[in-house]
Design an enzyme around this catalytic site. Structure first.
Site, PDB file in Angstrom:
ATOM      1  N   ASP A  12       1.125  -1.122   0.157  1.00 31.77           N
ATOM      2  CA  ASP A  12      -0.062   0.398  -0.304  1.00 31.77           C
ATOM      3  C   ASP A  12       1.138   1.264  -0.122  1.00 31.77           C
ATOM      4  O   ASP A  12       0.528   2.691   0.905  1.00 31.77           O
ATOM      5  CB  ASP A  12      -0.871  -0.016   1.845  1.00 31.77           C
ATOM      6  CG  ASP A  12      -1.909  -0.773   1.635  1.00 31.77           C
ATOM      7  OD1 ASP A  12      -2.412  -1.616   0.277  1.00 31.77           O
ATOM      8  OD2 ASP A  12      -2.278  -1.319   2.462  1.00 31.77           O
ATOM      9  N   LYS A  15       1.637   2.311  -5.481  1.00 32.85           N
ATOM     10  CA  LYS A  15       2.895   1.849  -6.260  1.00 32.85           C
ATOM     11  C   LYS A  15       1.719   2.255  -7.801  1.00 32.85           C
ATOM     12  O   LYS A  15       1.330   1.917  -8.490  1.00 32.85           O
ATOM     13  CB  LYS A  15       2.360   0.335  -6.536  1.00 32.85           C
ATOM     14  CG  LYS A  15       3.377  -0.346  -4.976  1.00 32.85           C
ATOM     15  CD  LYS A  15       3.268  -1.665  -4.680  1.00 32.85           C
ATOM     16  CE  LYS A  15       2.324  -2.274  -4.471  1.00 32.85           C
ATOM     17  NZ  LYS A  15       1.860  -1.862  -2.801  1.00 32.85           N
ATOM     18  N   GLY A  39      -4.697  -4.264  -3.772  1.00 32.61           N
ATOM     19  CA  GLY A  39      -5.796  -2.921  -4.161  1.00 32.61           C
ATOM     20  C   GLY A  39      -4.900  -1.894  -4.572  1.00 32.61           C
ATOM     21  O   GLY A  39      -4.039  -1.523  -3.092  1.00 32.61           O
ATOM     22  N   HIS A  40      -4.558  -1.478  -5.074  1.00 32.35           N
ATOM     23  CA  HIS A  40      -3.870  -0.513  -6.351  1.00 32.35           C
ATOM     24  C   HIS A  40      -5.181   0.853  -6.551  1.00 32.35           C
ATOM     25  O   HIS A  40      -5.627   0.804  -7.095  1.00 32.35           O
ATOM     26  CB  HIS A  40      -2.758  -1.362  -7.311  1.00 32.35           C
ATOM     27  CG  HIS A  40      -1.794  -1.869  -6.993  1.00 32.35           C
ATOM     28  ND1 HIS A  40      -0.743  -2.285  -7.653  1.00 32.35           N
ATOM     29  CD2 HIS A  40      -1.493  -2.626  -5.665  1.00 32.35           C
ATOM     30  CE1 HIS A  40      -0.161  -3.470  -7.046  1.00 32.35           C
ATOM     31  NE2 HIS A  40      -0.574  -3.499  -6.236  1.00 32.35           N
ATOM     32  N   ARG A 142       2.245 -28.880  -7.546  1.00 32.84           N
ATOM     33  CA  ARG A 142       2.072 -29.650  -8.821  1.00 32.84           C
ATOM     34  C   ARG A 142       0.546 -29.669  -8.751  1.00 32.84           C
ATOM     35  O   ARG A 142       0.701 -30.983  -9.102  1.00 32.84           O
ATOM     36  CB  ARG A 142       3.092 -30.407  -8.471  1.00 32.84           C
ATOM     37  CG  ARG A 142       4.735 -30.163  -8.578  1.00 32.84           C
ATOM     38  CD  ARG A 142       5.938 -30.612  -8.373  1.00 32.84           C
ATOM     39  NE  ARG A 142       6.099 -31.237  -7.527  1.00 32.84           N
ATOM     40  CZ  ARG A 142       7.040 -31.990  -6.748  1.00 32.84           C
ATOM     41  NH1 ARG A 142       7.834 -32.581  -8.547  1.00 32.84           N
ATOM     42  NH2 ARG A 142       6.673 -33.067  -5.807  1.00 32.84           N
ATOM     43  N   GLN A 223       2.184  -6.130  -3.341  1.00 34.75           N
ATOM     44  CA  GLN A 223       2.676  -6.350  -2.134  1.00 34.75           C
ATOM     45  C   GLN A 223       3.606  -5.447  -1.677  1.00 34.75           C
ATOM     46  O   GLN A 223       4.050  -4.596  -2.355  1.00 34.75           O
ATOM     47  CB  GLN A 223       2.689  -7.969  -1.407  1.00 34.75           C
ATOM     48  CG  GLN A 223       0.951  -8.335  -1.218  1.00 34.75           C
ATOM     49  CD  GLN A 223       0.836  -8.737  -2.524  1.00 34.75           C
ATOM     50  OE1 GLN A 223       1.540  -9.595  -3.409  1.00 34.75           O
ATOM     51  NE2 GLN A 223      -1.255  -8.385  -3.539  1.00 34.75           N
TER      52      GLN A 223
HETATM   53  P1  GDP Z   1      -0.795   0.328  -3.208  1.00 35.48           P
HETATM   54  O1  GDP Z   1      -1.795  -1.051  -2.818  1.00 35.48           O
HETATM   55  O2  GDP Z   1       0.419   0.270  -3.521  1.00 35.48           O
HETATM   56  O3  GDP Z   1      -1.126   0.621  -4.866  1.00 35.48           O
HETATM   57  O4  GDP Z   1      -1.803   1.451  -2.934  1.00 35.48           O
HETATM   58  P2  GDP Z   1      -3.102   1.525  -2.061  1.00 35.48           P
HETATM   59  O5  GDP Z   1      -3.613   2.088  -3.419  1.00 35.48           O
HETATM   60  O6  GDP Z   1      -3.269   0.450  -1.239  1.00 35.48           O
HETATM   61  O7  GDP Z   1      -3.116   2.783  -0.789  1.00 35.48           O
HETATM   62  C1  GDP Z   1      -2.206   4.430  -1.329  1.00 35.48           C
HETATM   63  C2  GDP Z   1      -3.398   5.088  -0.823  1.00 35.48           C
HETATM   64  O8  GDP Z   1      -3.122   6.489  -0.566  1.00 35.48           O
HETATM   65  C3  GDP Z   1      -4.373   5.493  -1.794  1.00 35.48           C
HETATM   66  O9  GDP Z   1      -5.745   5.884  -0.962  1.00 35.48           O
HETATM   67  C4  GDP Z   1      -3.818   6.471  -3.117  1.00 35.48           C
HETATM   68  O10 GDP Z   1      -5.191   6.642  -3.000  1.00 35.48           O
HETATM   69  C5  GDP Z   1      -3.332   7.109  -1.642  1.00 35.48           C
HETATM   70  N1  GDP Z   1      -2.791   7.555  -2.282  1.00 35.48           N
HETATM   71  C6  GDP Z   1      -1.467   7.824  -3.086  1.00 35.48           C
HETATM   72  N2  GDP Z   1      -0.233   8.864  -3.238  1.00 35.48           N
HETATM   73  C7  GDP Z   1      -1.312   9.591  -2.259  1.00 35.48           C
HETATM   74  C8  GDP Z   1      -0.397  10.483  -1.466  1.00 35.48           C
HETATM   75  O11 GDP Z   1       0.666  11.268  -1.861  1.00 35.48           O
HETATM   76  N3  GDP Z   1      -0.946  11.554  -0.421  1.00 35.48           N
HETATM   77  C9  GDP Z   1      -2.098  10.770   0.182  1.00 35.48           C
HETATM   78  N4  GDP Z   1      -2.634  11.868   0.566  1.00 35.48           N
HETATM   79  N5  GDP Z   1      -2.577   9.708  -0.659  1.00 35.48           N
HETATM   80  C10 GDP Z   1      -2.095   9.774  -1.662  1.00 35.48           C
HETATM   81  P1  IMO Z   2      -0.912  -4.320  -2.593  1.00 28.43           P
HETATM   82  O1  IMO Z   2      -0.798  -4.952  -3.376  1.00 28.43           O
HETATM   83  C1  IMO Z   2      -1.072  -4.267   1.816  1.00 28.43           C
HETATM   84  C2  IMO Z   2      -0.707  -8.600   3.598  1.00 28.43           C
HETATM   85  C3  IMO Z   2      -2.147  -8.900   4.706  1.00 28.43           C
HETATM   86  C4  IMO Z   2      -1.984 -10.486   5.628  1.00 28.43           C
HETATM   87  C5  IMO Z   2      -0.098 -10.915   4.761  1.00 28.43           C
HETATM   88  C6  IMO Z   2      -1.161 -12.069   3.631  1.00 28.43           C
HETATM   89  O2  IMO Z   2      -2.484  -3.409  -2.301  1.00 28.43           O
HETATM   90  O3  IMO Z   2      -0.054  -3.226  -1.437  1.00 28.43           O
HETATM   91  P2  IMO Z   2      -1.927 -12.552   2.026  1.00 28.43           P
HETATM   92  O4  IMO Z   2      -3.991 -12.289   1.787  1.00 28.43           O
HETATM   93  O5  IMO Z   2      -1.460 -12.253   0.791  1.00 28.43           O
HETATM   94  O6  IMO Z   2      -2.112 -13.878   2.268  1.00 28.43           O
HETATM   95  O7  IMO Z   2      -2.386 -12.076   2.780  1.00 28.43           O
HETATM   96  O8  IMO Z   2       0.205  -9.776   3.310  1.00 28.43           O
HETATM   97  N1  IMO Z   2      -0.926  -7.881   2.370  1.00 28.43           N
HETATM   98  C7  IMO Z   2      -1.433  -7.146   1.747  1.00 28.43           C
HETATM   99  N2  IMO Z   2      -0.808  -5.487   2.582  1.00 28.43           N
HETATM  100  N3  IMO Z   2      -1.406  -4.703   1.126  1.00 28.43           N
HETATM  101  C8  IMO Z   2      -1.312  -5.319  -0.519  1.00 28.43           C
HETATM  102  O9  IMO Z   2      -1.287  -5.701  -1.151  1.00 28.43           O
HETATM  103  C9  IMO Z   2      -1.294  -7.162   0.638  1.00 28.43           C
HETATM  104  N4  IMO Z   2      -1.467  -7.884  -0.228  1.00 28.43           N
HETATM  105  C10 IMO Z   2      -0.956  -8.628   1.035  1.00 28.43           C
HETATM  106  O10 IMO Z   2      -2.866  -8.178   4.732  1.00 28.43           O
HETATM  107  O11 IMO Z   2      -0.970  -9.829   5.983  1.00 28.43           O
HETATM  108 MG    MG Z   3      -2.620  -1.427  -1.902  1.00 26.37          MG
END
Ligand code: GDP
Ligand code: IMO
Ligand code: MG
Length: 427
Positions: A12, A15, A39-40, A142, A223
């Site tokens: 999170d 990315k 979740g991106h 496998r 992740q």
């Molecule tokens: P990812 O999984 O690495 O793609 O990240 P997520 O989407 O799960 O979480 C990042 C969160 O931060 C999302 O809600 C984005 O919209 C938000 N976000 C991204 N860049 C920024 C930033 O520079 N400032 C703030 N306040 N929010 C951001």
């Molecule tokens: P993105 O791509 C944050 C965490 C889960 C748990 C551990 C194992 O959005 O950054 P799993 O379901 O993969 O077996 O869970 O990894 N986890 C994440 N935490 N961002 C993610 O993806 C994650 N995907 C898995 O919360 O601790």
């Molecule tokens: Mg995410």
């Protein structure tokens, strides 16, 4: 070349946003591991969209998006994602390619994920319950199903064989599956039929043909490095190789093809799910970070644990990934703080001080040693160059670049595509 963008923390990091920002420089964007646990989030033109399995280049119509062989794909989630994209009128059956070697998540994988978590009790991993672990288990054992199997006349038989194995394990765990399964199976088979209109190919050819034609490929990590199956905070990790090397095995590209490795991190730290987190703040400062940063999971909605930036962990992630450029996210979240801490070292239980990651942070609980910086307490909305950054932020950035020995080429100041401070760096 294949450039890789990956998270250096516990996921999170932002990315999705940066893949979307960088996408115009690439002709191909490819996911190489993970699945619907990701979740991106992308925000542009007032829209907010969360992608789980589909690469974040999908909103740029001239980019080929690849779901690589290293991914575990849930057809039900895939269909929902495609339905959710309908309003954007994208040429999805044209610009999306799915590897025939990607693993399929079936409904009993999700049930097994829940059963294993329940059996662990207090020691549960806090997984996303999307069936990730059990699907990778079947791949390594496998006995899993792959996307290419969907076109086999024996698909239903292969499916049933796997389900029968799963049912034994579920019964051993006293996990009642009778109610949930029939409807999930109906949805699953409908989604499998739906997937057949997409390009299901040996995508390693698509990637390598693109490279031979001189095209640029961006590999989108899911992740983060501290969730990596080998180098993360095991066993509180995910089940895939989240590091740069994972892009080679998860797409079928040779190590020599890897170019830049963009390492992305937040100006602080978050973690969702269980497991050690040395700089976690269980106080009002952590609470403020969560509120200001809207730190709630993009996949599960769970509150994310928050804490200060952790340099020993960051340096470790940079080392194992061979990061060449850094991207710092969510700097605006720290605008409100008078003082900002960075953990520079860990103090071990015996009093020694180290910069290294201990083998097991639970057995070796560390105390973070902090360096305190003056907060910038300035709104960053209209700042787009390094020269215009407030002095304390410039000091913070300079300190990180010097300590980490790498340039920070992008700094993000809000969720929107346009909110970025960029500097051209010679690497
Ligand atoms: P990812 O999984 O690495 O793609 O990240 P997520 O989407 O799960 O979480 C990042 C969160 O931060 C999302 O809600 C984005 O919209 C938000 N976000 C991204 N860049 C920024 C930033 O520079 N400032 C703030 N306040 N929010 C951001
Ligand atoms: P993105 O791509 C944050 C965490 C889960 C748990 C551990 C194992 O959005 O950054 P799993 O379901 O993969 O077996 O869970 O990894 N986890 C994440 N935490 N961002 C993610 O993806 C994650 N995907 C898995 O919360 O601790
Ligand atoms: Mg995410």
């Amino acid at each position: 070349m294949v450039d890789v963008l990956l998270g250096l923390q516990w996921g999170d990091e932002g990315k999705g946003k940066i893949v979307d920002v960088l996408a115009p420089q690439y002709q191909v964007v490819a996911r190489f591991q993970g699945g619907p646990n990701a979740g991106h989030t992308l925000e542009f033109d007032g829209f907010k969209h969360v992608l789980h399995q589909i690469p974040s280049g999908i909103f740029r119509a001239d980019i080929l998006n690849i779901i690589g062989n290293g991914v575990v794909l849930d057809p039900i989630v895939f269909k929902r994602e495609i339905d959710g994209l309908a309003k954007f009128n994208l040429p999805l059956t044209e610009n999306l390619v799915i590897s025939r070697k990607a693993s399929i998540i079936i409904p009993t994988h999700r049930l097994l994920d829940a059963a294993y978590e329940k059996a662990k009790g207090e020691a549960k991993i806090g997984s996303t319950l999307r069936g990730i672990g059990p699907t990778y288990q079947d791949k390594v054992a496998r006995q899993g199903l792959r996307v290419g199997d969907m076109s086999s006349p024996n698909f239903a038989e292969k499916y049933q064989k796997l389900v029968d194995i799963h049912k034994v394990i579920l019964a051993q765990n006293n996990y009642d599956f009778a109610d949930a399964l029939p409807q999930a199976e109906a949805e699953f088979f409908a989604a499998v039929e739906f997937m057949k209109q997409f390009k299901l190919t040996d995508s390693e050819y698509a990637v390598n043909d693109a490279l031979t034609a001189g095209k640029n490929v961006l590999a989108e990590g899911a992740q983060g490095s501290l969730l990596d199956i080998d180098f993360g905070s095991y066993p509180f990790v995910t089940s895939s190789s989240t590091m740069a090397a994972g892009a080679c095995t998860g797409l079928g590209v040779a190590p020599g093809r890897i170019g830049e490795v963009f390492g992305i991190f937040k100006a602080y730290c978050t973690r969702v799910g269980s497991g050690p987190f040395p700089t976690e703040l269980s106080d009002e400062i952590g609470e403020k970070m969560r509120t200001e940063g809207n730190e709630f999971g993009a996949t599960t909605g769970r509150p994310r644990r928050c804490g200060w930036l952790d340099l020993p962990a960051l340096k470790y992630a940079i080392m194992i990934n061979g990061v060449t450029q850094l991207v710092m996210m969510k700097v605006d979240v720290l605008n409100i703080f008078e003082e900002i801490n960075i953990c520079t070292h860990y103090q071990l239980p015996d009093g020694d001080v180290t910069e290294q990651m201990p083998y097991d942070l639970l057995d070796t609980p560390v105390t973070p040693i902090y360096k305190t910086f003056k907060g910038w307490q300035t709104d960053l909305t209209n700042i787009h160059t390094f020269e215009d950054m407030p002095g304390p932020l410039a000091d913070y950035v300079t300190y990180l670049e010097e300590t980490l020995g790498l340039p920070i080429s992008f700094i993000s100041t809000s969720p929107d595509r346009e909110a970025i401070i960029h500097r051209n760096v010679a690497v």
